[in-house]
Design a protein around this motif. Structure first.
Motif, PDB file in Angstrom:
ATOM      1  N   LEU A  11     -16.904  11.482  31.904  1.00 34.86           N
ATOM      2  CA  LEU A  11     -15.714  12.256  32.262  1.00 34.86           C
ATOM      3  C   LEU A  11     -16.003  13.748  32.097  1.00 34.86           C
ATOM      4  O   LEU A  11     -15.720  14.562  32.966  1.00 34.86           O
ATOM      5  CB  LEU A  11     -14.538  11.904  31.342  1.00 34.86           C
ATOM      6  N   THR A  12     -16.560  14.108  30.922  1.00 35.07           N
ATOM      7  CA  THR A  12     -16.627  15.497  30.470  1.00 35.07           C
ATOM      8  C   THR A  12     -17.608  16.327  31.307  1.00 35.07           C
ATOM      9  O   THR A  12     -18.682  15.847  31.674  1.00 35.07           O
ATOM     10  CB  THR A  12     -17.052  15.513  28.984  1.00 35.07           C
ATOM     11  N   GLU A  13     -17.209  17.588  31.567  1.00 31.71           N
ATOM     12  CA  GLU A  13     -18.069  18.553  32.261  1.00 31.71           C
ATOM     13  C   GLU A  13     -18.097  19.837  31.429  1.00 31.71           C
ATOM     14  O   GLU A  13     -17.244  20.028  30.548  1.00 31.71           O
ATOM     15  CB  GLU A  13     -17.499  18.854  33.655  1.00 31.71           C
ATOM     16  N   ALA A  16     -14.708  21.133  31.702  1.00 31.23           N
ATOM     17  CA  ALA A  16     -13.630  20.139  31.696  1.00 31.23           C
ATOM     18  C   ALA A  16     -13.858  19.171  30.548  1.00 31.23           C
ATOM     19  O   ALA A  16     -14.604  18.199  30.677  1.00 31.23           O
ATOM     20  CB  ALA A  16     -13.578  19.389  33.024  1.00 31.23           C
ATOM     21  N   GLY A  17     -13.264  19.491  29.391  1.00 24.23           N
ATOM     22  CA  GLY A  17     -13.341  18.593  28.244  1.00 24.23           C
ATOM     23  C   GLY A  17     -11.995  17.907  28.114  1.00 24.23           C
ATOM     24  O   GLY A  17     -11.719  16.893  28.766  1.00 24.23           O
ATOM     25  N   SER A  18     -11.102  18.497  27.299  1.00 24.63           N
ATOM     26  CA  SER A  18      -9.736  17.969  27.202  1.00 24.63           C
ATOM     27  C   SER A  18      -9.036  18.060  28.562  1.00 24.63           C
ATOM     28  O   SER A  18      -8.238  17.197  28.922  1.00 24.63           O
ATOM     29  CB  SER A  18      -8.924  18.796  26.202  1.00 24.63           C
ATOM     30  N   ASP A  19      -9.337  19.110  29.300  1.00 27.46           N
ATOM     31  CA  ASP A  19      -8.618  19.391  30.546  1.00 27.46           C
ATOM     32  C   ASP A  19      -9.328  18.751  31.735  1.00 27.46           C
ATOM     33  O   ASP A  19     -10.100  19.404  32.444  1.00 27.46           O
ATOM     34  CB  ASP A  19      -8.517  20.914  30.734  1.00 27.46           C
ATOM     35  N   LYS A  41     -22.237  16.477  34.644  1.00 25.74           N
ATOM     36  CA  LYS A  41     -21.497  15.883  33.524  1.00 25.74           C
ATOM     37  C   LYS A  41     -22.245  16.195  32.232  1.00 25.74           C
ATOM     38  O   LYS A  41     -23.484  16.324  32.222  1.00 25.74           O
ATOM     39  CB  LYS A  41     -21.383  14.361  33.712  1.00 25.74           C
ATOM     40  N   THR A  42     -21.507  16.305  31.144  1.00 24.68           N
ATOM     41  CA  THR A  42     -22.168  16.578  29.864  1.00 24.68           C
ATOM     42  C   THR A  42     -21.585  15.677  28.775  1.00 24.68           C
ATOM     43  O   THR A  42     -20.590  14.992  28.985  1.00 24.68           O
ATOM     44  CB  THR A  42     -22.036  18.072  29.492  1.00 24.68           C
ATOM     45  N   TRP A  43     -22.245  15.684  27.615  1.00 22.87           N
ATOM     46  CA  TRP A  43     -21.856  14.817  26.495  1.00 22.87           C
ATOM     47  C   TRP A  43     -21.798  13.355  26.925  1.00 22.87           C
ATOM     48  O   TRP A  43     -20.875  12.630  26.570  1.00 22.87           O
ATOM     49  CB  TRP A  43     -20.521  15.254  25.871  1.00 22.87           C
ATOM     50  N   VAL A  44     -22.806  12.950  27.677  1.00 24.88           N
ATOM     51  CA  VAL A  44     -22.827  11.569  28.177  1.00 24.88           C
ATOM     52  C   VAL A  44     -23.503  10.676  27.126  1.00 24.88           C
ATOM     53  O   VAL A  44     -24.730  10.715  26.964  1.00 24.88           O
ATOM     54  CB  VAL A  44     -23.595  11.491  29.518  1.00 24.88           C
ATOM     55  N   THR A  45     -22.678   9.892  26.408  1.00 27.58           N
ATOM     56  CA  THR A  45     -23.233   8.946  25.438  1.00 27.58           C
ATOM     57  C   THR A  45     -24.034   7.887  26.194  1.00 27.58           C
ATOM     58  O   THR A  45     -23.555   7.364  27.201  1.00 27.58           O
ATOM     59  CB  THR A  45     -22.095   8.275  24.634  1.00 27.58           C
ATOM     60  N   ASN A  46     -25.224   7.601  25.724  1.00 24.59           N
ATOM     61  CA  ASN A  46     -26.170   6.659  26.363  1.00 24.59           C
ATOM     62  C   ASN A  46     -26.893   7.282  27.550  1.00 24.59           C
ATOM     63  O   ASN A  46     -27.713   6.598  28.183  1.00 24.59           O
ATOM     64  CB  ASN A  46     -25.507   5.354  26.857  1.00 24.59           C
ATOM     65  N   GLU A  95     -27.682   8.389  21.649  1.00 23.49           N
ATOM     66  CA  GLU A  95     -28.427   9.252  22.565  1.00 23.49           C
ATOM     67  C   GLU A  95     -27.438   9.879  23.540  1.00 23.49           C
ATOM     68  O   GLU A  95     -26.718   9.166  24.249  1.00 23.49           O
ATOM     69  CB  GLU A  95     -29.462   8.426  23.323  1.00 23.49           C
ATOM     70  N   ILE A  96     -27.390  11.211  23.555  1.00 24.55           N
ATOM     71  CA  ILE A  96     -26.413  11.931  24.385  1.00 24.55           C
ATOM     72  C   ILE A  96     -27.144  12.973  25.223  1.00 24.55           C
ATOM     73  O   ILE A  96     -28.070  13.623  24.733  1.00 24.55           O
ATOM     74  CB  ILE A  96     -25.349  12.597  23.485  1.00 24.55           C
ATOM     75  N   SER A  97     -26.706  13.130  26.483  1.00 25.18           N
ATOM     76  CA  SER A  97     -27.392  14.081  27.377  1.00 25.18           C
ATOM     77  C   SER A  97     -26.430  14.589  28.439  1.00 25.18           C
ATOM     78  O   SER A  97     -25.275  14.180  28.499  1.00 25.18           O
ATOM     79  CB  SER A  97     -28.562  13.384  28.073  1.00 25.18           C
ATOM     80  N   LEU A 247     -13.456  13.184  15.573  1.00 25.51           N
ATOM     81  CA  LEU A 247     -12.399  14.159  15.871  1.00 25.51           C
ATOM     82  C   LEU A 247     -12.380  14.553  17.343  1.00 25.51           C
ATOM     83  O   LEU A 247     -11.344  14.994  17.845  1.00 25.51           O
ATOM     84  CB  LEU A 247     -12.610  15.422  15.030  1.00 25.51           C
ATOM     85  N   TYR A 248     -13.534  14.433  18.027  1.00 25.87           N
ATOM     86  CA  TYR A 248     -13.610  14.931  19.409  1.00 25.87           C
ATOM     87  C   TYR A 248     -13.677  13.788  20.419  1.00 25.87           C
ATOM     88  O   TYR A 248     -13.009  13.863  21.456  1.00 25.87           O
ATOM     89  CB  TYR A 248     -14.844  15.827  19.604  1.00 25.87           C
ATOM     90  N   GLY A 249     -14.520  12.796  20.128  1.00 24.57           N
ATOM     91  CA  GLY A 249     -14.733  11.707  21.086  1.00 24.57           C
ATOM     92  C   GLY A 249     -13.418  10.991  21.393  1.00 24.57           C
ATOM     93  O   GLY A 249     -12.664  10.664  20.487  1.00 24.57           O
ATOM     94  N   GLY A 251     -10.806  12.195  22.812  1.00 23.21           N
ATOM     95  CA  GLY A 251      -9.619  13.071  22.810  1.00 23.21           C
ATOM     96  C   GLY A 251      -9.434  13.722  21.457  1.00 23.21           C
ATOM     97  O   GLY A 251      -9.485  13.046  20.427  1.00 23.21           O
ATOM     98  N   THR A 252      -9.248  15.061  21.466  1.00 23.48           N
ATOM     99  CA  THR A 252      -9.129  15.777  20.191  1.00 23.48           C
ATOM    100  C   THR A 252      -7.758  15.541  19.557  1.00 23.48           C
ATOM    101  O   THR A 252      -6.818  15.117  20.227  1.00 23.48           O
ATOM    102  CB  THR A 252      -9.305  17.292  20.397  1.00 23.48           C
ATOM    103  N   HIS A 253      -7.651  15.876  18.290  1.00 26.51           N
ATOM    104  CA  HIS A 253      -6.378  15.667  17.593  1.00 26.51           C
ATOM    105  C   HIS A 253      -5.270  16.546  18.148  1.00 26.51           C
ATOM    106  O   HIS A 253      -4.114  16.132  18.226  1.00 26.51           O
ATOM    107  CB  HIS A 253      -6.559  15.906  16.098  1.00 26.51           C
TER     108      HIS A 253
END
Ligand SMILES: Cc1cc2nc3c(=O)[nH]c(=O)nc-3n(C[C@H](O)[C@H](O)[C@H](O)COP(=O)(O)OP(=O)(O)OC[C@H]3O[C@@H](n4cnc5c(N)ncnc54)[C@H](O)[C@@H]3O)c2cc1C
Length: 267
Positions: A11-13, A16-19, A41-46, A95-97, A247-249, A251-253
């Motif tokens: 999802l994340t770019e 474009a994180g929360s938004d 895309k960023t913060w891609v788990t796996n 592993e995140i990339s 706290l982030y993965g 959706g943030t608080h």
């Protein structure tokens, strides 16, 4: 589910994180029904190990989030490239990339949801991701609690084991109570998911509460272990570092607080 292929969910770019209204990865329909995808895309788990990626793309910018949809992209498709894995503060076995998509051509059936249904799927997947993150948080909270519990019954100061001190008892009692509350919330929410009852509000609440519990328990555990919590020889330092990800993965608080306020009819 047989574990023969690894997947990643993107999802994340960078902007474009929360938004997620700001998702810029574009899927452009071609006359023959195929799609051309471009984006980052960023913060891609796996990401470094995935065989395929489920990628949120914008297909109709005029429809904003209602124009978004998911595409399944095989790693070997021309135009797909994955960055080296990110160095991380915690959860270092993950592993995140980044994932870069340049003129990636996909067949028509690579689109996961019928047109206009992407947002609906995104929301139901987010409820599951938040509940799953709460389960990770509960496991972390329990591990921190157990480490602190055992240590306090063995460690002596001023002629008695430190579990005899009321201030230490308060910490353990609060940890146990918050863990129990998290368990009850989690089992209630997972039972709603099992019965396919919409449960975004419950998922937001349990993600918030179980994550706070994990942060509280791992913080208090570091205090109970004293200097030994600061040593890499004990696992408590890892619980403390790993809790940040919760706290982030998913959706943030801050985002969850706004959602819950709306869901209980406050705004
Ligand atoms: C370990 C890890 C794994 C991840 N795995 C994935 C993955 O597999 N796939 C994926 O797509 N993403 C993944 N993510 C990304 C994660 O989903 C995002 O970090 C998250 O959505 C928040 O986005 P951001 O970090 O860009 O923060 P931002 O959205 O930039 O937020 C920055 C700060 O502003 C606050 N903020 C933003 N908007 C508001 C608002 N409206 N009201 C109040 N405060 C606001 C936020 O709460 C935060 O405090 C992962 C992240 C981590 C750390």
């Amino acid at each position: 589910m047989r574990g023969e292929r690894v997947s990643a969910f993107c999802l994340t770019e960078p902007d474009a994180g929360s938004d997620l209204t700001n998702v810029r990865t574009m899927a452009v329909a071609q006359e023959d029904g195929s799609w051309i995808i471009n984006g980052l895309k960023t913060w891609v788990t796996n990401g470094p190990v995935a065989d395929h990626f489920t990628v949120l793309c914008q297909t109709r910018p005029d429809r904003k989030m209602r124009g978004q949809n998911f595409f399944i992209i095989d790693r070997n498709t021309p135009g797909v490239s994955v960055s080296p894995k990110f160095p991380l503060v915690g959860t270092r076995s993950t592993e995140i990339s980044e994932l870069a998509l340049t003129d990636v051509v996909l067949p028509a059936d690579a689109m996961l949801c019928p047109p206009g249904r992407g947002l609906h799927n995104l929301l139901s997947i987010l409820a599951e991701i938040r509940t799953m993150t709460a389960a990770l948080a509960l496991g972390l909270a329990r591990a921190a609690y157990q480490a602190a519990f055992q240590y306090a019954r063995e460690r002596s100061a001023f002629g008695r084991t430190i579990n005899k001190y009321q201030l230490i008892q308060e910490k353990i009692s609060k940890m146990a109570t918050q863990i129990w509350a998290s368990e009850l919330m989690l089992y209630r929410t997972t039972s709603l998911i099992d019965r396919q009852v919409p449960c975004m509000r419950e998922a937001n609440m349990v993600k918030y509460y179980a994550t706070e519990t994990a942060c509280y328990c791992s913080d208090e555990a570091t205090r109970i272990l004293g200097a030994y919590a600061y040593s890499m020889e004990y696992p408590v330092q890892r619980f403390y570092r790993d809790n940040r990800f919760l706290l982030y993965g998913g959706g943030t608080h801050e985002i969850l607080m706004g959602n819950i306020a709306r869901e209980v009819g406050f705004v």
